[in-house]
Design an enzyme around this catalytic site. Sequence first.
Site, PDB file in Angstrom:
ATOM      1  N   SER A 143       0.866  -1.197   0.000  1.00 24.76           N
ATOM      2  CA  SER A 143       0.000   0.000   0.000  1.00 24.76           C
ATOM      3  C   SER A 143       0.888   1.227   0.000  1.00 24.76           C
ATOM      4  O   SER A 143       2.037   1.166   0.486  1.00 24.76           O
ATOM      5  CB  SER A 143      -0.883   0.017   1.244  1.00 24.76           C
ATOM      6  OG  SER A 143      -1.469   1.303   1.410  1.00 24.76           O
ATOM      7  N   TYR A 195      -1.351  -1.049  10.474  1.00 24.33           N
ATOM      8  CA  TYR A 195      -1.617  -1.319   9.046  1.00 24.33           C
ATOM      9  C   TYR A 195      -0.468  -0.780   8.197  1.00 24.33           C
ATOM     10  O   TYR A 195       0.077  -1.506   7.360  1.00 24.33           O
ATOM     11  CB  TYR A 195      -2.941  -0.685   8.611  1.00 24.33           C
ATOM     12  CG  TYR A 195      -3.225  -0.906   7.135  1.00 24.33           C
ATOM     13  CD1 TYR A 195      -3.423  -2.190   6.639  1.00 24.33           C
ATOM     14  CD2 TYR A 195      -3.242   0.161   6.246  1.00 24.33           C
ATOM     15  CE1 TYR A 195      -3.650  -2.413   5.290  1.00 24.33           C
ATOM     16  CE2 TYR A 195      -3.475  -0.057   4.894  1.00 24.33           C
ATOM     17  CZ  TYR A 195      -3.682  -1.349   4.412  1.00 24.33           C
ATOM     18  OH  TYR A 195      -3.897  -1.561   3.083  1.00 24.33           O
TER      19      TYR A 195
HETATM   20  P1  NAP Z   1     -11.433  -6.162   0.268  1.00 25.07           P
HETATM   21  O1  NAP Z   1     -12.344  -5.790  -0.841  1.00 25.07           O
HETATM   22  O2  NAP Z   1     -11.899  -6.004   1.672  1.00 25.07           O
HETATM   23  O3  NAP Z   1     -10.930  -7.653   0.024  1.00 25.07           O
HETATM   24  C1  NAP Z   1     -10.126  -8.319   0.974  1.00 25.07           C
HETATM   25  C2  NAP Z   1     -10.041  -9.786   0.598  1.00 25.07           C
HETATM   26  O4  NAP Z   1      -9.278 -10.471   1.588  1.00 25.07           O
HETATM   27  C3  NAP Z   1     -11.400 -10.455   0.529  1.00 25.07           C
HETATM   28  O5  NAP Z   1     -11.428 -11.367  -0.521  1.00 25.07           O
HETATM   29  C4  NAP Z   1     -11.502 -11.180   1.873  1.00 25.07           C
HETATM   30  O6  NAP Z   1     -12.356 -12.291   1.696  1.00 25.07           O
HETATM   31  C5  NAP Z   1     -10.041 -11.594   2.065  1.00 25.07           C
HETATM   32  N1  NAP Z   1      -9.724 -11.852   3.459  1.00 25.07           N
HETATM   33  C6  NAP Z   1      -9.892 -11.017   4.521  1.00 25.07           C
HETATM   34  N2  NAP Z   1      -9.526 -11.630   5.657  1.00 25.07           N
HETATM   35  C7  NAP Z   1      -9.104 -12.891   5.301  1.00 25.07           C
HETATM   36  C8  NAP Z   1      -8.610 -13.993   6.021  1.00 25.07           C
HETATM   37  N3  NAP Z   1      -8.463 -13.956   7.360  1.00 25.07           N
HETATM   38  N4  NAP Z   1      -8.278 -15.107   5.345  1.00 25.07           N
HETATM   39  C9  NAP Z   1      -8.425 -15.165   4.005  1.00 25.07           C
HETATM   40  N5  NAP Z   1      -8.886 -14.159   3.256  1.00 25.07           N
HETATM   41  C10 NAP Z   1      -9.218 -13.016   3.909  1.00 25.07           C
HETATM   42  O7  NAP Z   1     -10.085  -5.299   0.184  1.00 25.07           O
HETATM   43  P2  NAP Z   1      -9.173  -4.912  -1.072  1.00 25.07           P
HETATM   44  O8  NAP Z   1      -9.174  -3.447  -1.163  1.00 25.07           O
HETATM   45  O9  NAP Z   1      -9.492  -5.705  -2.272  1.00 25.07           O
HETATM   46  O10 NAP Z   1      -7.761  -5.331  -0.459  1.00 25.07           O
HETATM   47  C11 NAP Z   1      -6.880  -6.198  -1.100  1.00 25.07           C
HETATM   48  C12 NAP Z   1      -5.464  -5.818  -0.696  1.00 25.07           C
HETATM   49  O11 NAP Z   1      -5.182  -4.492  -1.149  1.00 25.07           O
HETATM   50  C13 NAP Z   1      -5.215  -5.802   0.814  1.00 25.07           C
HETATM   51  O12 NAP Z   1      -3.951  -6.364   1.101  1.00 25.07           O
HETATM   52  C14 NAP Z   1      -5.208  -4.320   1.164  1.00 25.07           C
HETATM   53  O13 NAP Z   1      -4.425  -4.049   2.299  1.00 25.07           O
HETATM   54  C15 NAP Z   1      -4.606  -3.755  -0.108  1.00 25.07           C
HETATM   55  N6  NAP Z   1      -4.874  -2.335  -0.334  1.00 25.07           N
HETATM   56  C16 NAP Z   1      -6.156  -1.878  -0.418  1.00 25.07           C
HETATM   57  C17 NAP Z   1      -6.382  -0.523  -0.611  1.00 25.07           C
HETATM   58  C18 NAP Z   1      -7.766   0.058  -0.690  1.00 25.07           C
HETATM   59  O14 NAP Z   1      -7.887   1.299  -0.581  1.00 25.07           O
HETATM   60  N7  NAP Z   1      -8.799  -0.748  -0.906  1.00 25.07           N
HETATM   61  C19 NAP Z   1      -5.291   0.362  -0.739  1.00 25.07           C
HETATM   62  C20 NAP Z   1      -4.007  -0.153  -0.643  1.00 25.07           C
HETATM   63  C21 NAP Z   1      -3.812  -1.493  -0.444  1.00 25.07           C
HETATM   64  P3  NAP Z   1     -13.201 -13.031   2.838  1.00 25.07           P
HETATM   65  O15 NAP Z   1     -13.873 -11.965   3.659  1.00 25.07           O
HETATM   66  O16 NAP Z   1     -14.129 -13.893   2.041  1.00 25.07           O
HETATM   67  O17 NAP Z   1     -12.208 -13.823   3.612  1.00 25.07           O
END
Ligand code: NAP
Length: 262
Positions: free
Chosen positions: A140, A153
């Site tokens: 991130s 985080y």
């Molecule tokens: P998201 O829509 O909340 O998706 C998160 C994913 O992780 C979901 O598929 C969730 O599925 C899975 N997950 C959560 N806890 C888990 C666990 N204990 N075991 C296995 N799977 C788990 O978030 P996203 O934005 O796509 O995030 C993806 C990545 O991008 C993350 O690493 C996040 O830190 C990074 N990121 C996001 C942003 C942003 O602004 N969105 C910015 C920078 C970086 P289940 O609930 O089905 O387990």
Amino acid sequence: MSTLGTALVTGASTGIGAIYADRLAKRGYDLILVARNEQRLQGVAETIRGETGRKVTVLPADLNNASDLARVEAVLRDDSSITMLINNAGVGSVASSLNADIDKMEAMIGLNITALTRLSYTVAPAFAERGAGTIINIASVVGIAAEILNGVYSASKAYVIAFGHSLQNDLAAQGVRIQSVLPGATATEFWDVAGYSAQKESAITMSAEDAVDAALAGLDSGELVTIPGLHEGEAWDRWEADRRNLSLKLANAKPAPRYNIA
Ligand code: NAP
């Protein structure tokens, strides 16, 4: 149908991971999709199978649960069709150090750091032995800009960036590709989980589709670190050159003169 092998994507039930799954299938990868919510995983898999005809397997697992994590590690060790690992599953928070729930912080470390590390170290020897394979770790921008969100985080994502540099150092010569992706704010459920849903509507927030398409373009162009929202790409190059230069100067048998140690 020709295949580029199998990509194992964690956090593939929604958000950035589900878009990776879609794009990689369209590029010619078969898929193994990991997340906790089996029903959502099945939905993603069904759509992708219908659109691409690719083989898509779902592997429901809570990566914070040791035996579930071990099952995923076993797949990475035993399935020689796997050519790509995308460590995408992650959670965030906007809580300050004074009001964060320590148990939630520990669980965040477990997912964002421990699971990512174990999965990377599990697949690395197989990739190195074959002289091929790609590990993509989703970090991130707050891994650099630590003051923006919750400190645990941000620090977990700084870990991912540093770990990526180390993996590159250890594995590039063995033919293994490493990429650290640093999305900025992206419109996913991440913000609902983190406790600030309004961020999804902000003017600086990118769609998950654009973030993943830019990240894959960065992979294609050979980037080790990809920052989809950074328009001034030279700024990263300068920062990285300075970091490497500084790395050569950090250790000395004598303390620096400014500390006046006789
Ligand atoms: P998201 O829509 O909340 O998706 C998160 C994913 O992780 C979901 O598929 C969730 O599925 C899975 N997950 C959560 N806890 C888990 C666990 N204990 N075991 C296995 N799977 C788990 O978030 P996203 O934005 O796509 O995030 C993806 C990545 O991008 C993350 O690493 C996040 O830190 C990074 N990121 C996001 C942003 C942003 O602004 N969105 C910015 C920078 C970086 P289940 O609930 O089905 O387990």
